[in-house]
Design a protein around this motif. Structure first.
Motif, PDB file in Angstrom:
ATOM      1  N   ASN A   8       0.688  -1.081   0.102  1.00  0.00           N
ATOM      2  CA  ASN A   8       0.011  -0.049  -0.479  1.00  0.00           C
ATOM      3  C   ASN A   8       0.514   1.079   0.301  1.00  0.00           C
ATOM      4  N   ALA A   9       2.174   1.094   0.457  1.00  0.00           N
ATOM      5  CA  ALA A   9       2.801   2.608   1.040  1.00  0.00           C
ATOM      6  C   ALA A   9       3.971   2.251  -0.555  1.00  0.00           C
TER       7      ALA A   9
ATOM      8  N   ASN B  22       6.633  -0.584 -10.462  1.00  0.00           N
ATOM      9  CA  ASN B  22       7.991  -2.446 -10.465  1.00  0.00           C
ATOM     10  C   ASN B  22       8.109  -3.132  -8.901  1.00  0.00           C
ATOM     11  N   GLY B  23       8.157  -1.956  -8.760  1.00  0.00           N
ATOM     12  CA  GLY B  23       8.108  -2.557  -6.977  1.00  0.00           C
ATOM     13  C   GLY B  23       7.279  -3.447  -6.137  1.00  0.00           C
ATOM     14  N   SER B  24       6.261  -2.527  -7.006  1.00  0.00           N
ATOM     15  CA  SER B  24       4.602  -3.406  -6.229  1.00  0.00           C
ATOM     16  C   SER B  24       4.247  -4.584  -6.982  1.00  0.00           C
TER      17      SER B  24
ATOM     18  N   MET C 232       2.995  -7.686  -5.459  1.00  0.00           N
ATOM     19  CA  MET C 232       2.131  -8.277  -5.034  1.00  0.00           C
ATOM     20  C   MET C 232       2.503  -9.948  -4.932  1.00  0.00           C
ATOM     21  N   MET C 233       3.073 -10.097  -5.725  1.00  0.00           N
ATOM     22  CA  MET C 233       3.217 -11.516  -6.699  1.00  0.00           C
ATOM     23  C   MET C 233       3.741 -11.668  -5.057  1.00  0.00           C
TER      24      MET C 233
ATOM     25  N   ILE D 265      -1.188 -10.990 -12.080  1.00  0.00           N
ATOM     26  CA  ILE D 265       0.228 -10.622 -12.535  1.00  0.00           C
ATOM     27  C   ILE D 265       0.450 -11.145 -13.245  1.00  0.00           C
ATOM     28  N   VAL D 266       0.528 -12.170 -14.251  1.00  0.00           N
ATOM     29  CA  VAL D 266       0.258 -12.669 -15.233  1.00  0.00           C
ATOM     30  C   VAL D 266      -0.028 -12.118 -16.672  1.00  0.00           C
TER      31      VAL D 266
END
Length: 414
Positions: free
Chosen positions: A32-33, A41-43, A47-48, A84-85
């Motif tokens: 969330n941050a 990219n970091g998100s 998420m994975m 994501i995929v």
């Protein structure tokens, strides 16, 4: 997350759940941050990891028999992994990893649904096939039927995959085989188990003796060298079981003997001192052929797996007229079970029943058969008393009168 996996492997389900829930909470807060800071990219990576945590929580609940809760976690993990995929394409390393994770959850969901009875077997089969397609994404061209994909996974394909990746695909094919076996489609089940066996063998063939050190350095989520070998034995046993079900006893005997030979070979290989071996000897972790004749019993190191294989092998041998050899395996199985579980273990009774049938059937030794049945009966009565908490059988649990029971007890092995 690694700590949660360690607790899972140790069977500490409550601690494993606590670790995963704590990790999930932290990951969601950080995700969330990151979204607030537009770190795309970091998100995606975060998420994975969130989806992986949810998958692991599903595995914990499934192992505890809480199938509905497990399904909810798997379903949420699958949704997030699919998102994501679908958000990225191509055959990049990240796409391969994400597809692998997606296939892992498809496999787990299909296996869970077949256990809880919430899915038709053909639907489960389609999900297993989808799981393997995703796990092989980027390694082979996916433009053919599923059977063609099975044939196109070659040694070169396996060499591109990590041991964990290979074992995950082996697990999918193993689950396919078990599903077909449950549906009494034994011929197709044998084909599925053999396709899994081929992959497992290819994985072991690339191992070297010093790979045994992997256990000290690899992540707890990776299979140990011994686990990678043991699956070969397990698959051979399932193949033999299916062949016995369709009365192909000659082939079943061959598969059981091969399973027994590999089991003993791997056990000896694990315990050997390789410092005195030549480099060429150390390179071989899987022999080209395995001896299936004169497999001697090493009672001090024998295992419950060996006892089970020998017992099943004995029955198959009896069906093809090799009663004497079958009896030798029954006797070896009985010795192992007595040593490990004690003389009154229920498995001892099961083996005695098999021996009694062999003695009293084709071998026509009725006196010895009767002694086997008597001892088995004594064990069953003793275990029934333990279950009912009674000192003696009474009321509805009385299968025979006290006089007959005393007579049987007095004549055991007379």
């Amino acid at each position: 997350m690694d700590l949660g996996e360690l607790h899972y492997q140790l069977g500490n389900m409550e601690q494993s759940q606590d670790m995963y829930m704590s990790a999930l909470k932290q990951l969601l807060e950080k995700n969330n941050a990151d979204n607030d800071n537009d770190e795309v990219n970091g998100s995606s990576i975060m998420m994975m990891m969130v989806a992986q945590c949810m998958h692991s929580l599903g595995a914990v609940h499934a192992r505890c028999g809480e199938y509905d809760e497990a399904y909810r976690w798997y379903e949420e993990a699958l949704k997030r992994k699919n998102d994501i995929v679908n958000s990225e394409g191509g055959a990049s390393d990240s796409a391969r990893c994400n597809n692998f994770e997606l296939g892992k959850t498809y496999n787990a969901m299909a296996a869970l649904q077949t256990m809880r009875g919430g899915m038709q077997w053909k639907e489960a089969m389609a999900m297993f096939q989808l799981a393997e397609r995703h796990q092989l994404h980027g390694y082979i061209r996916d433009d053919n039927e599923y059977d063609d994909i099975l044939e196109r996974v070659t040694k070169q394909t396996v060499e591109q995959l990590t041991p964990h990746h290979v074992q995950s695909i082996v697990s999918i094919r193993f689950n396919v085989g078990k599903l077909l076996q449950q549906q009494s489609q034994y011929g197709d089940a044998v084909d599925a188990f053999r396709s899994a066996l081929e992959l497992a063998r290819l994985d072991i063939e690339r191992m070297r003796a010093n790979d045994a050190k992997e256990l000290d350095t690899e992540s707890v989520s990776n299979p140990s060298p011994f686990e990678r070998k043991n699956i070969v034995v397990e698959l051979l046993v399932h193949i033999a079981d299916c062949l016995s079900s369709i009365k192909s006893y000659d082939e079943a005997v061959q598969a059981y003997e091969e399973a027994l030979g590999y089991h003993i070979f791997f056990r000896q290989w694990k315990g050997r001192d390789r410092s005195i071996e030549s480099e060429k000897q150390q390179e071989s972790c899987l022999p080209a052929t395995i001896s299936t004749t004169n497999i001697k019993l090493d009672i001090a190191n024998a295992t419950t797996m060996e006892a089970a294989i020998r017992s099943n092998l004995a029955l198959a041998l009896a069906h093809i007229g090799q009663e004497k050899l079958g009896l030798e395996h029954y006797e070896a199985s009985l010795m192992i079970k007595r040593r490990i579980g004690g003389d009154d273990h229920i498995e001892v009774a099961h083996t005695l029943m098999g021996m009694g049938a062999l003695y009293g059937g084709p071998m026509r030794d009725f006196a010895t058969a009767l002694n086997c049945f008597k001892e088995a009966l004594y064990i069953y009565r003793h275990k029934l008393n333990d279950l009912t908490g009674a000192d003696s059988l009474s009321g509805s649990n009385k299968f025979f009168g006290e006089d007959e029971a005393e007579e049987i007890d007095s004549k055991i092995l007379d």
